[in-house]
Design an enzyme around this catalytic site. Sequence first.
Site, PDB file in Angstrom:
ATOM      1  N   MET A 172       0.836  -1.207   0.000  1.00  0.00           N
ATOM      2  CA  MET A 172       0.000   0.000   0.000  1.00  0.00           C
ATOM      3  C   MET A 172       0.871   1.258   0.000  1.00  0.00           C
ATOM      4  O   MET A 172       0.377   2.358   0.265  1.00  0.00           O
ATOM      5  CB  MET A 172      -0.929   0.006   1.211  1.00  0.00           C
ATOM      6  CG  MET A 172      -1.893  -1.183   1.196  1.00  0.00           C
ATOM      7  SD  MET A 172      -3.408  -0.882   2.106  1.00  0.00           S
ATOM      8  CE  MET A 172      -2.767  -0.542   3.723  1.00  0.00           C
TER       9      MET A 172
ATOM     10  N   HIS B 131       9.086   1.792   3.442  1.00  0.00           N
ATOM     11  CA  HIS B 131      10.160   1.806   4.437  1.00  0.00           C
ATOM     12  C   HIS B 131      10.998   0.557   4.194  1.00  0.00           C
ATOM     13  O   HIS B 131      10.757  -0.200   3.233  1.00  0.00           O
ATOM     14  CB  HIS B 131       9.577   1.884   5.845  1.00  0.00           C
ATOM     15  CG  HIS B 131       8.509   0.873   6.126  1.00  0.00           C
ATOM     16  ND1 HIS B 131       8.750  -0.484   6.137  1.00  0.00           N
ATOM     17  CD2 HIS B 131       7.176   1.017   6.366  1.00  0.00           C
ATOM     18  CE1 HIS B 131       7.626  -1.129   6.400  1.00  0.00           C
ATOM     19  NE2 HIS B 131       6.654  -0.249   6.532  1.00  0.00           N
TER      20      HIS B 131
ATOM     21  N   HIS C 257       9.184  -2.821   3.417  1.00  0.00           N
ATOM     22  CA  HIS C 257       8.790  -3.002   2.018  1.00  0.00           C
ATOM     23  C   HIS C 257      10.013  -3.292   1.146  1.00  0.00           C
ATOM     24  O   HIS C 257       9.987  -4.164   0.274  1.00  0.00           O
ATOM     25  CB  HIS C 257       8.120  -1.729   1.480  1.00  0.00           C
ATOM     26  CG  HIS C 257       6.859  -1.334   2.175  1.00  0.00           C
ATOM     27  ND1 HIS C 257       6.768  -0.233   2.982  1.00  0.00           N
ATOM     28  CD2 HIS C 257       5.614  -1.883   2.163  1.00  0.00           C
ATOM     29  CE1 HIS C 257       5.527  -0.113   3.442  1.00  0.00           C
ATOM     30  NE2 HIS C 257       4.810  -1.103   2.968  1.00  0.00           N
TER      31      HIS C 257
ATOM     32  N   VAL D  92      10.938  -6.434   9.858  1.00  0.00           N
ATOM     33  CA  VAL D  92      12.013  -5.439   9.949  1.00  0.00           C
ATOM     34  C   VAL D  92      11.642  -4.384  10.993  1.00  0.00           C
ATOM     35  O   VAL D  92      10.526  -3.850  10.980  1.00  0.00           O
ATOM     36  CB  VAL D  92      12.264  -4.782   8.570  1.00  0.00           C
ATOM     37  CG1 VAL D  92      13.388  -3.756   8.676  1.00  0.00           C
ATOM     38  CG2 VAL D  92      12.610  -5.838   7.536  1.00  0.00           C
TER      39      VAL D  92
HETATM   40  P1  AMP Z   1       1.571  -2.587   3.542  1.00  0.00           P
HETATM   41  O1  AMP Z   1       2.076  -1.573   2.573  1.00  0.00           O
HETATM   42  O2  AMP Z   1       1.567  -2.122   4.955  1.00  0.00           O
HETATM   43  O3  AMP Z   1       0.272  -3.217   3.106  1.00  0.00           O
HETATM   44  O4  AMP Z   1       2.631  -3.779   3.532  1.00  0.00           O
HETATM   45  C1  AMP Z   1       3.008  -4.380   2.319  1.00  0.00           C
HETATM   46  C2  AMP Z   1       3.867  -5.584   2.631  1.00  0.00           C
HETATM   47  O5  AMP Z   1       5.007  -5.158   3.365  1.00  0.00           O
HETATM   48  C3  AMP Z   1       3.147  -6.619   3.481  1.00  0.00           C
HETATM   49  O6  AMP Z   1       3.494  -7.922   3.033  1.00  0.00           O
HETATM   50  C4  AMP Z   1       3.706  -6.368   4.853  1.00  0.00           C
HETATM   51  O7  AMP Z   1       3.709  -7.502   5.691  1.00  0.00           O
HETATM   52  C5  AMP Z   1       5.119  -5.950   4.518  1.00  0.00           C
HETATM   53  N1  AMP Z   1       5.672  -5.173   5.626  1.00  0.00           N
HETATM   54  C6  AMP Z   1       5.177  -4.049   6.190  1.00  0.00           C
HETATM   55  N2  AMP Z   1       5.926  -3.676   7.242  1.00  0.00           N
HETATM   56  C7  AMP Z   1       6.908  -4.598   7.365  1.00  0.00           C
HETATM   57  C8  AMP Z   1       7.986  -4.787   8.267  1.00  0.00           C
HETATM   58  N3  AMP Z   1       8.224  -3.938   9.260  1.00  0.00           N
HETATM   59  N4  AMP Z   1       8.797  -5.848   8.083  1.00  0.00           N
HETATM   60  C9  AMP Z   1       8.567  -6.724   7.073  1.00  0.00           C
HETATM   61  N5  AMP Z   1       7.575  -6.605   6.186  1.00  0.00           N
HETATM   62  C10 AMP Z   1       6.753  -5.564   6.325  1.00  0.00           C
END
Ligand code: AMP
Length: 301
Positions: free
Chosen positions: A30, A34, A37, A176
Amino acid sequence: MIMLTTIADLRTACEQARTEGRTVGLVPTMGFFHEGHRSLMRAARADTDFVVVTLFVNPTQFAPTEDLGAYPRDPAGDAAAAEAEGADVLFAPDTEEMYPEPPLTTVHVADVSEGLCGSARPTHFDGVTTVVAKLFAMVGPCRAYFGRKDAQQLAVVRRMATDLNLPVEVVGCPLVREGDGLAMSSRNAYLTPEEREAATVLSRALAAAADLVRAGEREPAAVEHLIANMVAAEPLVELEYAEVRRAADLTPPTRLEGELLVAVAARVGRARLIDNISLQVSDADVRADLGVRVSPAGRSI
Ligand code: AMP
């Protein structure tokens, strides 16, 4: 890297890659990238020949009361980051492209999507599985990369792929953390400096839980109480849940043994934050996976 906004162009690009015999890796996101991602993009880059990163703030996974409108966005920064990580495609459709009309079809994964985050967000995982199924259908990846930060999401997507015989390997990547232990999240942008400091109690409580199990505790409730008590001492953090589950199917264990997930969710100011650790408990030893910490420069420490 090419930037695409239409499903037709995305299909053409992915079909061409497959025709050339290239393996396709998918990283659904989304945005507001960081290191979490970026670590998924690097894993996809290392494993597959053609890396598709998708950026779509999916409205169907937000309840009407949630933060869809406020969700942080940085399209230019995201494009630069995806390019720097070697993505071949950044697919950033608008809502009209993804949902030209209100969908009548929903992918629902029972049980695994209930409890934990599914309790406070009862419609969330249907939104996630449905949009991920759509992305799988558009991209046709051989591997798709998800972070263990969203452990329940990973379990739900894995189960969907298994139940529907989807020809994709769902790869879980390490959680992470910031240098002080806070799990990286786009929603950390909502935190004031005081809230940001207070939020570290979540990772500290999870680390203390791992220590308690290492010291011999085998009662799930004891671990949950320890976390609840530590978080209760932090007035800016309101715990939503602290629960131990079996890693395989997210059912509650009667005793702490085997592969476990210890998961928390809490409200900190405007942000709803989640975090977790994995434990492998046997008679011989206890192994804890707390994820990886990175320094501000993005290096593992
Ligand atoms: P989001 O943009 O929040 O929907 O996350 C996109 C992808 O990044 C998802 O598979 C999340 O699990 C992964 N993600 C988000 N934050 C972290 C993190 N701190 N460590 C590892 N993967 C992450």
